[in-house]
Write a protein that holds these residues in place. Structure first.
Motif, short mmCIF file in Angstrom:
data_model
loop_
_atom_site.label_atom_id
_atom_site.label_comp_id
_atom_site.label_asym_id
_atom_site.label_seq_id
_atom_site.Cartn_x
_atom_site.Cartn_y
_atom_site.Cartn_z
N ASP A 1 -21.10 12.32 1.39
CA ASP A 1 -19.85 12.90 1.88
C ASP A 1 -18.86 11.76 2.11
OD1 ASP A 1 -17.76 14.25 2.98
OD2 ASP A 1 -18.82 14.93 4.78
N PRO A 2 -17.96 11.51 1.17
CA PRO A 2 -17.05 10.37 1.28
C PRO A 2 -15.75 10.68 2.03
CG PRO A 2 -16.78 11.38 -0.86
CD PRO A 2 -17.80 12.21 -0.12
N LYS A 3 -15.76 11.74 2.83
CA LYS A 3 -14.53 12.19 3.49
C LYS A 3 -13.87 11.07 4.29
CE LYS A 3 -12.80 15.81 6.60
NZ LYS A 3 -13.18 17.01 7.40
N TYR A 4 -14.68 10.24 4.95
CA TYR A 4 -14.13 9.18 5.79
C TYR A 4 -14.38 7.79 5.21
CZ TYR A 4 -14.00 13.04 9.11
OH TYR A 4 -13.75 14.26 9.70
N TRP A 5 -14.91 7.74 4.02
CA TRP A 5 -15.30 6.46 3.41
C TRP A 5 -14.13 5.84 2.66
CZ3 TRP A 5 -16.46 5.20 -1.96
CH2 TRP A 5 -17.13 3.98 -2.12
N SER A 6 -13.88 4.57 2.89
CA SER A 6 -12.79 3.86 2.22
C SER A 6 -13.25 3.44 0.83
CB SER A 6 -12.40 2.62 3.02
OG SER A 6 -11.41 1.88 2.34
N ARG B 1 -8.80 9.15 0.10
CA ARG B 1 -10.24 9.36 0.18
C ARG B 1 -10.69 10.27 -0.97
NH1 ARG B 1 -9.60 5.56 2.79
NH2 ARG B 1 -10.16 5.17 4.98
N LEU B 2 -11.91 10.05 -1.44
CA LEU B 2 -12.45 10.84 -2.53
C LEU B 2 -12.85 12.24 -2.05
CD1 LEU B 2 -14.62 8.14 -4.31
CD2 LEU B 2 -12.85 9.52 -5.42
N ALA B 3 -12.63 13.22 -2.92
CA ALA B 3 -13.03 14.60 -2.64
C ALA B 3 -13.31 15.29 -3.97
CB ALA B 3 -11.93 15.33 -1.87
N ASP C 1 -3.65 8.80 3.29
CA ASP C 1 -3.14 7.61 3.97
C ASP C 1 -4.10 7.16 5.08
OD1 ASP C 1 -1.29 5.57 4.14
OD2 ASP C 1 -0.03 6.59 5.60
N ALA C 2 -5.40 7.31 4.81
CA ALA C 2 -6.40 6.94 5.81
C ALA C 2 -6.64 5.44 5.88
CB ALA C 2 -7.72 7.65 5.51
N GLY C 3 -6.11 4.69 4.92
CA GLY C 3 -6.18 3.23 5.01
C GLY C 3 -7.28 2.61 4.16
N MET C 4 -7.20 1.30 4.05
CA MET C 4 -8.18 0.51 3.30
C MET C 4 -8.93 -0.38 4.28
SD MET C 4 -7.54 -2.17 0.14
CE MET C 4 -6.53 -3.28 1.13
N ARG C 5 -10.25 -0.41 4.16
CA ARG C 5 -11.07 -1.23 5.05
C ARG C 5 -11.00 -2.69 4.63
NH1 ARG C 5 -11.66 2.53 7.66
NH2 ARG C 5 -13.64 3.58 7.27
N VAL C 6 -10.82 -3.57 5.61
CA VAL C 6 -10.78 -5.02 5.37
C VAL C 6 -11.82 -5.68 6.26
CG1 VAL C 6 -9.39 -7.11 5.40
CG2 VAL C 6 -8.32 -4.93 4.79
N HIS C 7 -12.75 -6.41 5.64
CA HIS C 7 -13.78 -7.13 6.37
C HIS C 7 -13.39 -8.61 6.44
CE1 HIS C 7 -17.11 -3.95 5.84
NE2 HIS C 7 -15.98 -3.44 5.37
N ARG C 8 -13.54 -9.20 7.62
CA ARG C 8 -13.25 -10.62 7.81
C ARG C 8 -14.57 -11.36 7.97
NH1 ARG C 8 -8.45 -11.92 9.98
NH2 ARG C 8 -9.05 -13.99 9.23
N ALA C 9 -14.68 -12.53 7.32
CA ALA C 9 -15.94 -13.27 7.35
C ALA C 9 -15.69 -14.77 7.30
CB ALA C 9 -16.82 -12.84 6.18
N LEU D 1 0.81 -1.21 0.00
CA LEU D 1 0.00 0.00 0.00
C LEU D 1 0.85 1.27 0.00
CD1 LEU D 1 -2.95 -0.96 2.39
CD2 LEU D 1 -3.00 -0.72 -0.11
N SER D 2 2.10 1.16 0.42
CA SER D 2 3.01 2.31 0.34
C SER D 2 3.27 2.70 -1.11
CB SER D 2 4.34 1.98 1.03
OG SER D 2 4.14 1.69 2.39
N MET D 3 3.06 1.74 -2.03
CA MET D 3 3.24 2.01 -3.46
C MET D 3 1.96 2.55 -4.08
SD MET D 3 5.12 -1.65 -4.23
CE MET D 3 5.24 -1.37 -5.99
N TYR D 4 0.83 2.45 -3.36
CA TYR D 4 -0.48 2.81 -3.89
C TYR D 4 -1.14 3.89 -3.01
CZ TYR D 4 -0.49 -1.43 -6.86
OH TYR D 4 -0.22 -2.41 -7.79
N PRO D 5 -0.62 5.10 -2.99
CA PRO D 5 -1.22 6.13 -2.12
C PRO D 5 -2.66 6.46 -2.48
CG PRO D 5 0.34 7.11 -3.66
CD PRO D 5 0.53 5.62 -3.74
N ASN D 6 -3.06 6.21 -3.73
CA ASN D 6 -4.45 6.47 -4.12
C ASN D 6 -5.41 5.46 -3.52
OD1 ASN D 6 -3.12 4.61 -5.70
ND2 ASN D 6 -4.24 5.09 -7.57
#
Length: 476
Positions: free
Chosen positions: A141-146, A88-90, A103-111, A79-84
């Motif tokens: 408002d996608p400010k906090y949306w992954s 977050r979208l704006a 660099d707010a991160g990517m959400r990962v769901h476990r199931a 993910l250090s290679m993929y800053p996009n």
């Protein structure tokens, strides 16, 4: 470097069904902070054109359950290679979407799922398969949306599915696939063969071209797409995946395309499914028949883009023929030749004319107009032959990119699914490489529900002895 999030702003109840149960949500961040922290990534006009759709890819692994805690550090590194991806979208000053590399991160769901991988592939439906991905609408408002969301699902008795989802305007199938492939390469401390190429200006029209480009059809075709209206309510669609062996395709090519030695499995299978579906509709011979063909243009441009170009490099074109060539009087080999000549006939000027038209689609204030559906309204065939790429630096040996994804050495996925959301019209058909490789192909067909059951009984298709996957024909 991942954190547990007990109170994510997401409705977990909508993701659960009687089979798949989400038990945790994580946020995975990059191991190296983005620098500078106020960096933004613009979207191209080709990216913005995909704004009506979302994209999902699911990798199925049969052998053992993947230890996510063991492979997680490698995704931090990648993910250090993929800053996009971790941004977050704006909206910019012109109300166009951009990615703020926060660099707010990517959400990962476990199931977990209460069945085996093999049973799932035999009997799950497309509706069931949705629960292996994270389906979320772009919020106001996608400010906090992954925007990029992963789901890691463990199957009963071993086996894992790893999915990646995002708005289609942020990535196409090759980009999504290479992100996961880069993760496995980092996990094994191998060279990342196709690192991300984060240069959207690469799709700016070359100065050597004069616009508007003459003798091109893309502008008029894209214009007609932009004016298409769709019925309401929506027609209920259903899906199934056909697995054709290398031997079956090889023999079918010899039988139907002996005079066209350069014919590809895509040419043949497009002809096969186009003619078979036309029979279901009982259309008359005197009417012209059209399909849309979606293809990747990275390696078709005169100044080719690297596989790692991250974003969208898709081109849509229309093939129209006389109805008698598609009906019962038609010949599959003849239709395959028409498809082949259309695909190889697409040149630089055609691709750039589409980009130029999208770039000119603005209102009186110079702002880009809202996107329209790119898939449809005609039956749309997605050509994924471009997924077959050289292995490493060896230009003489090739492999499907999705089946080079190996968390455990020499244990490639048993299946990879791709899904596009918000597709309406006559249907969507994806012609994809198979884990068997060579000429073998898997074809995912999405049609109106009443048509898919008839297609499953088509004698010509069944003569190739396909294995049926993810059709929901057997109750789990």
């Amino acid at each position: 470097m991942a954190s547990e999030n007990e109170n994510e702003n997401e409705n977990e109840n909508e993701e659960n069904n009687s089979i798949v149960a989400v038990h945790s949500v994580l946020t995975v961040v990059s191991s190296i902070p983005v620098n500078p922290s106020d960096k933004t990534c613009p979207l191209t006009v080709v990216d913005r054109a995909m704004g009506q759709h979302s994209l999902h890819v699911i990798f199925y692994f049969r052998s053992g359950s993947l230890d996510f805690d063991g492979i997680r550090p490698a995704i931090n590194e990648v993910l250090s290679m993929y800053p996009n991806v971790t941004g977050r979208l704006a909206k910019d000053d012109d109300s166009n979407w951009v990615i703020k590399c926060t660099d707010a991160g990517m959400r990962v769901h476990r199931a977990k799922v209460e069945t085996s991988v093999d049973e799932w592939l035999r009997s799950a439906s497309a509706d069931d398969e949705r629960y292996l991905s994270v389906y979320q609408e772009l919020p106001d408002d996608p400010k906090y949306w992954s925007p990029f969301r992963m789901k890691v699902t463990d199957f009963e008795g071993g086996g894992t599915a790893i999915s990646l989802s995002c708005p289609h305007m942020l990535a196409d199938p090759i980009s999504m696939t290479l992100l996961i492939k880069s993760w496995t390469e980092a996990y094994h401390h191998d060279v990342v063969v196709h690192p991300p190429f984060l240069h959207p200006h690469a799709l700016n029209i070359p100065h050597t071209f004069t616009t508007p480009l003459p003798n091109t059809t893309s502008p008029s075709y894209y214009l007609s797409k932009s004016k298409t209206s769709y019925p309401n309510p929506k027609v209920k669609m259903a899906s199934a995946t056909f697995d054709f062996s290398n031997l079956a395709i090889k023999q079918f090519l010899v039988k139907n395309c002996s005079v066209l030695p350069d014919a590809t499995p895509f040419d043949l299978l497009t002809a096969l499914f186009w003619t078979s579906i036309a029979k279901l509709k009982a259309q008359t011979d005197d009417l012209k028949q059209s399909i849309s063909i979606c293809m990747d243009m990275r390696k078709r441009l005169r100044a080719a883009l690297p596989y790692g170009y991250f974003g969208n490099a898709l081109h849509f074109s229309q093939l129209t023929v006389n109805g008698n060539k598609i009906s019962n009087k038609g010949d599959i080999g003849q239709v395959a030749e028409l498809v082949h000549r259309h695909v190889v006939g697409l040149k630089d000027e055609e691709f750039w004319s589409a980009v130029d038209w999208l770039n000119s689609r603005k209102d009186d204030q110079g702002k880009f107009l809202p996107p329209f559906r790119m898939y449809g309204p005609e039956l749309t065939f997605v050509n994924m032959e471009s997924m077959i790429a050289p292995i490493g630096l060896n230009m003489n040996e090739a492999q499907p990119l999705m089946y080079g994804v190996e968390f455990m050495k020499d244990q490639k996925p048993v299946h990879v699914s791709y899904h596009v959301e918000n597709v309406e019209g006559e249907g969507l058909i994806l012609v994809m490489p198979s884990p068997e490789e060579e000429l073998a192909r898997r074809v995912t067909v999405t049609l109106p529900e009443e048509e898919i059951e008839k297609l499953l009984k088509d004698e010509v298709i069944l003569s190739l002895d396909p294995i049926l996957l993810l059709s929901g024909r057997i109750q789990i």
